[in-house]
Design a protein around this motif. Structure first.
Motif, PDB file in Angstrom:
ATOM      1  N   ASN A   7       0.842  -1.199   0.000  1.00 28.76           N
ATOM      2  CA  ASN A   7       0.000   0.000   0.000  1.00 28.76           C
ATOM      3  C   ASN A   7       0.872   1.242   0.000  1.00 28.76           C
ATOM      4  N   ARG A   8       0.290   2.329  -0.493  1.00 31.56           N
ATOM      5  CA  ARG A   8       1.005   3.597  -0.540  1.00 31.56           C
ATOM      6  C   ARG A   8       0.244   4.634   0.279  1.00 31.56           C
ATOM      7  N   GLN A   9       1.017   5.474   0.971  1.00 29.08           N
ATOM      8  CA  GLN A   9       0.417   6.595   1.693  1.00 29.08           C
ATOM      9  C   GLN A   9       1.394   7.757   1.673  1.00 29.08           C
ATOM     10  N   ALA A  10       0.856   8.945   1.862  1.00 25.32           N
ATOM     11  CA  ALA A  10       1.685  10.148   1.839  1.00 25.32           C
ATOM     12  C   ALA A  10       2.677  10.124   3.000  1.00 25.32           C
ATOM     13  N   PHE A  11       3.881  10.614   2.737  1.00 25.30           N
ATOM     14  CA  PHE A  11       4.909  10.716   3.764  1.00 25.30           C
ATOM     15  C   PHE A  11       4.406  11.605   4.887  1.00 25.30           C
ATOM     16  N   ASP A  12       4.624  11.159   6.122  1.00 24.09           N
ATOM     17  CA  ASP A  12       4.175  11.910   7.298  1.00 24.09           C
ATOM     18  C   ASP A  12       5.327  11.977   8.292  1.00 24.09           C
ATOM     19  N   ARG A  13       5.985  13.114   8.369  1.00 26.76           N
ATOM     20  CA  ARG A  13       7.138  13.268   9.263  1.00 26.76           C
ATOM     21  C   ARG A  13       6.760  13.061  10.719  1.00 26.76           C
ATOM     22  N   ASP A  14       5.491  13.338  11.069  1.00 25.40           N
ATOM     23  CA  ASP A  14       5.050  13.170  12.455  1.00 25.40           C
ATOM     24  C   ASP A  14       5.140  11.711  12.901  1.00 25.40           C
ATOM     25  N   LYS A  15       4.980  10.781  11.976  1.00 24.58           N
ATOM     26  CA  LYS A  15       5.121   9.362  12.329  1.00 24.58           C
ATOM     27  C   LYS A  15       6.559   9.061  12.753  1.00 24.58           C
ATOM     28  N   ILE A  16       7.503   9.662  12.057  1.00 20.25           N
ATOM     29  CA  ILE A  16       8.905   9.466  12.402  1.00 20.25           C
ATOM     30  C   ILE A  16       9.189  10.100  13.758  1.00 20.25           C
ATOM     31  N   VAL A  17       8.673  11.302  13.964  1.00 22.02           N
ATOM     32  CA  VAL A  17       8.873  11.989  15.246  1.00 22.02           C
ATOM     33  C   VAL A  17       8.323  11.129  16.384  1.00 22.02           C
ATOM     34  N   ARG A  18       7.097  10.629  16.226  1.00 20.45           N
ATOM     35  CA  ARG A  18       6.481   9.810  17.283  1.00 20.45           C
ATOM     36  C   ARG A  18       7.307   8.552  17.558  1.00 20.45           C
ATOM     37  N   GLY A  19       7.772   7.895  16.502  1.00 24.09           N
ATOM     38  CA  GLY A  19       8.581   6.688  16.670  1.00 24.09           C
ATOM     39  C   GLY A  19       9.893   6.965  17.380  1.00 24.09           C
ATOM     40  N   MET A  20      10.514   8.078  17.025  1.00 17.04           N
ATOM     41  CA  MET A  20      11.783   8.417  17.667  1.00 17.04           C
ATOM     42  C   MET A  20      11.573   8.840  19.120  1.00 17.04           C
TER      43      MET A  20
ATOM     44  N   ILE B 216      16.007  15.272  18.491  1.00 16.87           N
ATOM     45  CA  ILE B 216      15.068  14.457  17.705  1.00 16.87           C
ATOM     46  C   ILE B 216      14.605  15.248  16.491  1.00 16.87           C
ATOM     47  N   GLU B 217      14.262  16.513  16.693  1.00 13.31           N
ATOM     48  CA  GLU B 217      13.808  17.369  15.597  1.00 13.31           C
ATOM     49  C   GLU B 217      14.880  17.484  14.519  1.00 13.31           C
ATOM     50  N   GLU B 218      16.125  17.662  14.934  1.00  5.72           N
ATOM     51  CA  GLU B 218      17.225  17.755  13.972  1.00  5.72           C
ATOM     52  C   GLU B 218      17.403  16.447  13.203  1.00  5.72           C
ATOM     53  N   ALA B 219      17.297  15.325  13.895  1.00  4.77           N
ATOM     54  CA  ALA B 219      17.421  14.024  13.236  1.00  4.77           C
ATOM     55  C   ALA B 219      16.313  13.825  12.207  1.00  4.77           C
ATOM     56  N   VAL B 220      15.096  14.194  12.565  1.00  3.35           N
ATOM     57  CA  VAL B 220      13.969  14.058  11.630  1.00  3.35           C
ATOM     58  C   VAL B 220      14.154  15.008  10.450  1.00  3.35           C
ATOM     59  N   ASN B 221      14.651  16.206  10.714  1.00  4.03           N
ATOM     60  CA  ASN B 221      14.947  17.133   9.609  1.00  4.03           C
ATOM     61  C   ASN B 221      15.975  16.531   8.662  1.00  4.03           C
ATOM     62  N   ASN B 222      17.003  15.871   9.208  1.00  2.00           N
ATOM     63  CA  ASN B 222      18.018  15.223   8.363  1.00  2.00           C
ATOM     64  C   ASN B 222      17.380  14.151   7.485  1.00  2.00           C
ATOM     65  N   ILE B 223      16.504  13.354   8.065  1.00  2.00           N
ATOM     66  CA  ILE B 223      15.829  12.292   7.308  1.00  2.00           C
ATOM     67  C   ILE B 223      14.971  12.909   6.212  1.00  2.00           C
ATOM     68  N   GLU B 224      14.207  13.922   6.569  1.00  2.00           N
ATOM     69  CA  GLU B 224      13.323  14.574   5.596  1.00  2.00           C
ATOM     70  C   GLU B 224      14.129  15.186   4.452  1.00  2.00           C
ATOM     71  N   LYS B 225      15.277  15.804   4.772  1.00  2.00           N
ATOM     72  CA  LYS B 225      16.141  16.379   3.732  1.00  2.00           C
ATOM     73  C   LYS B 225      16.652  15.299   2.782  1.00  2.00           C
ATOM     74  N   LYS B 226      17.080  14.164   3.361  1.00  2.00           N
ATOM     75  CA  LYS B 226      17.573  13.067   2.518  1.00  2.00           C
ATOM     76  C   LYS B 226      16.493  12.601   1.550  1.00  2.00           C
ATOM     77  N   ILE B 227      15.282  12.483   2.039  1.00  2.00           N
ATOM     78  CA  ILE B 227      14.173  12.029   1.198  1.00  2.00           C
ATOM     79  C   ILE B 227      13.887  13.063   0.110  1.00  2.00           C
ATOM     80  N   GLU B 228      13.821  14.346   0.491  1.00  2.00           N
ATOM     81  CA  GLU B 228      13.545  15.400  -0.485  1.00  2.00           C
ATOM     82  C   GLU B 228      14.673  15.537  -1.503  1.00  2.00           C
TER      83      GLU B 228
END
Length: 152
Positions: free
Chosen positions: A57-70, A84-96
């Motif tokens: 299945n496909r769903q839109a990327f949701d950074r909040d899911k990553i934040v909650r998991g971390m 945590i916020e910086e780490a999630v920003n790094n992940i989001e940048k890599k994806i973008e």
């Protein structure tokens, strides 16, 4: 902007700062009714990245899911919300920056584990134990041994 505390729909901006290399604006606000303060983030809207789940299945990327998991992995650990916020920003940048419109949840999970390795070893192990879905104790021990080998 609605107040997250009382729901009043008006607030004043106390402070505005660019973050994330200028791609995001952080605004510190104060509710005009209850006077509580909260932070909002404003960023450029981009076409959504779709995440391909394990079941296909496909769903839109949701950074909040990553934040909650971390946050869950880092619970009761010496890891700040800013880290945590910086780490999630790094992940989001890599994806973008990958310029891909689709990414697998497995790839995202690996990125999260890479960030957690640098933040806190216990948090990394917690996340890995859920993410890797270990079937038995030996597979968990094998993962720990791999982690220790890579660290040395």
């Amino acid at each position: 902007m609605k107040c997250p505390f009382c729901g009043y729909d008006d607030s004043k901006v106390l402070d505005t700062r660019p973050t994330d290399e200028g791609y995001t604006i952080r605004r510190r606000r104060e509710c005009l009714k209850c006077q509580k303060r909260f932070t909002t983030y404003e960023k450029i809207e981009q076409s959504p990245v779709m995440v391909i789940k394990k079941d296909g299945n496909r769903q839109a990327f949701d950074r909040d899911k990553i934040v909650r998991g971390m946050i869950k992995s880092c619970e009761k650990r010496p890891v700040s919300a800013d880290e945590i916020e910086e780490a999630v920003n790094n992940i989001e940048k890599k994806i973008e920056n990958s310029m891909r419109r689709e990414i697998t949840s497995l790839e995202i999970g690996e990125m999260v584990m890479d960030e957690l390795k640098d933040l806190d070893e216990v948090s990394y192990v917690r996340f890995a134990s859920v993410y890797r879905e270990f079937k038995d104790l030996q597979s968990f021990v094998d993962e720990l041994e791999n982690f220790v080998k890579k660290k040395n």
